[in-house]
Design an enzyme around this catalytic site. Sequence first.
Site, PDB file in Angstrom:
ATOM      1  N   LEU A   1      -7.644   6.550   0.154  1.00 33.64           N
ATOM      2  CA  LEU A   1      -8.816   5.698  -0.017  1.00 33.64           C
ATOM      3  C   LEU A   1      -9.413   5.876  -1.403  1.00 33.64           C
ATOM      4  O   LEU A   1      -9.547   7.004  -1.879  1.00 33.64           O
ATOM      5  CB  LEU A   1      -9.877   6.078   1.025  1.00 33.64           C
ATOM      6  CG  LEU A   1      -9.420   6.126   2.485  1.00 33.64           C
ATOM      7  CD1 LEU A   1     -10.527   6.709   3.346  1.00 33.64           C
ATOM      8  CD2 LEU A   1      -9.006   4.757   2.971  1.00 33.64           C
TER       9      LEU A   1
ATOM     10  N   TYR B   1      -9.343   3.596 -16.777  1.00 34.44           N
ATOM     11  CA  TYR B   1      -9.453   4.226 -15.449  1.00 34.44           C
ATOM     12  C   TYR B   1     -10.881   4.754 -15.240  1.00 34.44           C
ATOM     13  O   TYR B   1     -11.404   4.796 -14.141  1.00 34.44           O
ATOM     14  CB  TYR B   1      -8.404   5.324 -15.286  1.00 34.44           C
ATOM     15  CG  TYR B   1      -8.113   5.685 -13.838  1.00 34.44           C
ATOM     16  CD1 TYR B   1      -7.645   4.722 -12.943  1.00 34.44           C
ATOM     17  CD2 TYR B   1      -8.298   6.974 -13.365  1.00 34.44           C
ATOM     18  CE1 TYR B   1      -7.373   5.039 -11.625  1.00 34.44           C
ATOM     19  CE2 TYR B   1      -8.025   7.315 -12.048  1.00 34.44           C
ATOM     20  CZ  TYR B   1      -7.568   6.344 -11.177  1.00 34.44           C
ATOM     21  OH  TYR B   1      -7.304   6.670  -9.873  1.00 34.44           O
TER      22      TYR B   1
ATOM     23  N   ASN C   1     -14.639   2.550   8.132  1.00 31.00           N
ATOM     24  CA  ASN C   1     -15.232   2.454   6.803  1.00 31.00           C
ATOM     25  C   ASN C   1     -15.922   3.783   6.532  1.00 31.00           C
ATOM     26  O   ASN C   1     -16.881   4.141   7.214  1.00 31.00           O
ATOM     27  CB  ASN C   1     -16.244   1.303   6.780  1.00 31.00           C
ATOM     28  CG  ASN C   1     -16.913   1.149   5.429  1.00 31.00           C
ATOM     29  OD1 ASN C   1     -16.925   2.084   4.620  1.00 31.00           O
ATOM     30  ND2 ASN C   1     -17.473  -0.008   5.171  1.00 31.00           N
ATOM     31  N   VAL C   2     -15.424   4.525   5.533  1.00 34.71           N
ATOM     32  CA  VAL C   2     -15.940   5.882   5.286  1.00 34.71           C
ATOM     33  C   VAL C   2     -17.375   5.895   4.757  1.00 34.71           C
ATOM     34  O   VAL C   2     -17.981   6.953   4.651  1.00 34.71           O
ATOM     35  CB  VAL C   2     -15.035   6.686   4.324  1.00 34.71           C
ATOM     36  CG1 VAL C   2     -13.694   6.994   4.981  1.00 34.71           C
ATOM     37  CG2 VAL C   2     -14.839   5.958   2.996  1.00 34.71           C
TER      38      VAL C   2
ATOM     39  N   SER D   1       0.837  -1.215   0.000  1.00 38.95           N
ATOM     40  CA  SER D   1       0.000   0.000   0.000  1.00 38.95           C
ATOM     41  C   SER D   1       0.863   1.252   0.000  1.00 38.95           C
ATOM     42  O   SER D   1       1.871   1.327   0.712  1.00 38.95           O
ATOM     43  CB  SER D   1      -0.895   0.032   1.239  1.00 38.95           C
ATOM     44  OG  SER D   1      -1.785  -1.060   1.259  1.00 38.95           O
TER      45      SER D   1
ATOM     46  N   LYS E   1     -11.303  11.145  -9.282  1.00 40.81           N
ATOM     47  CA  LYS E   1     -10.046  11.847  -8.962  1.00 40.81           C
ATOM     48  C   LYS E   1     -10.116  13.323  -9.347  1.00 40.81           C
ATOM     49  O   LYS E   1      -9.536  14.168  -8.669  1.00 40.81           O
ATOM     50  CB  LYS E   1      -8.851  11.165  -9.645  1.00 40.81           C
ATOM     51  CG  LYS E   1      -8.479   9.792  -9.080  1.00 40.81           C
ATOM     52  CD  LYS E   1      -8.113   9.820  -7.603  1.00 40.81           C
ATOM     53  CE  LYS E   1      -7.476   8.496  -7.177  1.00 40.81           C
ATOM     54  NZ  LYS E   1      -7.293   8.435  -5.700  1.00 40.81           N
TER      55      LYS E   1
ATOM     56  N   THR F   1       0.245  -2.305  -6.502  1.00 39.39           N
ATOM     57  CA  THR F   1      -0.354  -2.418  -5.164  1.00 39.39           C
ATOM     58  C   THR F   1      -1.517  -3.396  -5.258  1.00 39.39           C
ATOM     59  O   THR F   1      -1.841  -3.887  -6.352  1.00 39.39           O
ATOM     60  CB  THR F   1      -0.912  -1.068  -4.676  1.00 39.39           C
ATOM     61  OG1 THR F   1      -1.982  -0.672  -5.528  1.00 39.39           O
ATOM     62  CG2 THR F   1       0.162   0.019  -4.677  1.00 39.39           C
ATOM     63  N   LEU F   2      -2.172  -3.654  -4.134  1.00 40.50           N
ATOM     64  CA  LEU F   2      -3.348  -4.516  -4.128  1.00 40.50           C
ATOM     65  C   LEU F   2      -4.397  -3.965  -5.096  1.00 40.50           C
ATOM     66  O   LEU F   2      -4.973  -4.695  -5.888  1.00 40.50           O
ATOM     67  CB  LEU F   2      -3.925  -4.597  -2.708  1.00 40.50           C
ATOM     68  CG  LEU F   2      -5.136  -5.510  -2.509  1.00 40.50           C
ATOM     69  CD1 LEU F   2      -4.775  -6.960  -2.801  1.00 40.50           C
ATOM     70  CD2 LEU F   2      -5.693  -5.366  -1.101  1.00 40.50           C
TER      71      LEU F   2
HETATM   72  O1  0WE Z   1      -6.535   4.729  -8.260  1.00 43.35           O
HETATM   73  C1  0WE Z   1      -6.059   3.661  -8.581  1.00 43.35           C
HETATM   74  C2  0WE Z   1      -6.755   2.356  -8.192  1.00 43.35           C
HETATM   75  C3  0WE Z   1      -8.170   2.558  -7.833  1.00 43.35           C
HETATM   76  C4  0WE Z   1      -9.027   1.334  -7.707  1.00 43.35           C
HETATM   77  C5  0WE Z   1      -8.631   0.042  -8.003  1.00 43.35           C
HETATM   78  C6  0WE Z   1      -9.534  -1.011  -7.849  1.00 43.35           C
HETATM   79  C7  0WE Z   1      -9.187  -2.414  -8.205  1.00 43.35           C
HETATM   80  C8  0WE Z   1     -10.085  -3.443  -7.552  1.00 43.35           C
HETATM   81  C9  0WE Z   1     -10.307   1.542  -7.273  1.00 43.35           C
HETATM   82  N1  0WE Z   1     -11.196   0.541  -7.139  1.00 43.35           N
HETATM   83  C10 0WE Z   1     -10.834  -0.718  -7.401  1.00 43.35           C
HETATM   84  N2  0WE Z   1     -11.773  -1.687  -7.263  1.00 43.35           N
HETATM   85  C11 0WE Z   1     -11.495  -3.003  -7.382  1.00 43.35           C
HETATM   86  O2  0WE Z   1     -12.397  -3.862  -7.290  1.00 43.35           O
HETATM   87  N3  0WE Z   1      -4.899   3.627  -9.319  1.00 43.35           N
HETATM   88  C12 0WE Z   1      -4.252   4.874  -9.687  1.00 43.35           C
HETATM   89  C13 0WE Z   1      -4.292   2.381  -9.803  1.00 43.35           C
HETATM   90  C14 0WE Z   1      -4.843   2.129 -11.161  1.00 43.35           C
HETATM   91  O3  0WE Z   1      -6.083   1.612 -11.313  1.00 43.35           O
HETATM   92  C15 0WE Z   1      -6.324   1.566 -12.660  1.00 43.35           C
HETATM   93  C16 0WE Z   1      -5.225   2.053 -13.347  1.00 43.35           C
HETATM   94  C17 0WE Z   1      -4.269   2.421 -12.393  1.00 43.35           C
HETATM   95  C18 0WE Z   1      -2.932   3.024 -12.633  1.00 43.35           C
HETATM   96  C19 0WE Z   1      -7.461   1.151 -13.345  1.00 43.35           C
HETATM   97  C20 0WE Z   1      -7.478   1.190 -14.731  1.00 43.35           C
HETATM   98  C21 0WE Z   1      -6.388   1.668 -15.419  1.00 43.35           C
HETATM   99  C22 0WE Z   1      -5.253   2.104 -14.753  1.00 43.35           C
END
Ligand code: 0WE
Length: 258
Positions: free
Chosen positions: A95, A158, A67-68, A19, A165, A196-197
């Site tokens: 978060l 994304y 949990n928000v 993380s 964001k 990351t996760l």
């Molecule tokens: O903000 C993020 C990750 C946000 C995220 C990721 C997940 C994966 C699992 C939010 N919600 C979830 N829900 C899930 O079930 N990033 C900046 C990392 C990220 O995520 C992407 C990216 C990148 C870089 C998603 C699509 C394309 C690029």
Amino acid sequence: MLDLSGKNALVTGIANNRSIAWGIAQQLHKAGANLGVTYLPDERGRFEQKVKELVEPLAPSVFLPCNVQDDAQIQSTFAEIQNQWGKLDILIHCLAFANKEDLGGQFSKVSRQGFSLAMEVSAYSLVQLSAAAQPLMTSGGSIVTLTYLGGIRVIPNYNVMGIAKAALEMNVRYLAAELGPQNIRVNGISAGPIRTLASSAVGGILDMIHHVEAVAPLRRTVTQTEVGNAATFLCSDLAGGITGQILYVDSGYSIMGM
Ligand code: 0WE
């Protein structure tokens, strides 16, 4: 010098040792901050056990479920901080959540619920936590959140997170304007892609990382430690004049046109 001793810092968003929030917590601890950590509670206590063991070396004086999506948990988190610490100096917001099916496919087909969920957990939560933190930041404070390039430019897949964001980055500016008179600074760090996760759950993250390694001025991705160091700087008196800003910690990737 950069010194956070005597400062109380609450860190949200630690899920495991990859993380970004974990990288931030480690660097805040190294700078001498007193730490509090929140985790996402669930029925099986998955994160609670994992995160508790992980953060043990940082000796957090507060360890709380938050949990928000539950106002009561936010209230009790900050009531506990008030009881234990009396004042809060630093709030780290790491978060985000969107449904997996909304991180790909056609953005135009995102559901009302999926859109709301992403906005609530990824953007509104900064407003909620900042409002709750405000009365505890009696000698000023620093709030830092994590954002991503997908909030200002289109990054394939994304999708709804990009909209969340964008809202988060405007939250930073409106909150900075409102809380500035109380010497509470609010800034965001736009980190480059890191494994990351959250990111590993997304298809194609490795290709994105290879692209950054090929194109970014530094020819590599950034580390959780580097993001942690930038956050520590933003939380320190060295950044006393900085608020309402988005600081890019992305190996320079975002300056490139091709
Ligand atoms: O903000 C993020 C990750 C946000 C995220 C990721 C997940 C994966 C699992 C939010 N919600 C979830 N829900 C899930 O079930 N990033 C900046 C990392 C990220 O995520 C992407 C990216 C990148 C870089 C998603 C699509 C394309 C690029």
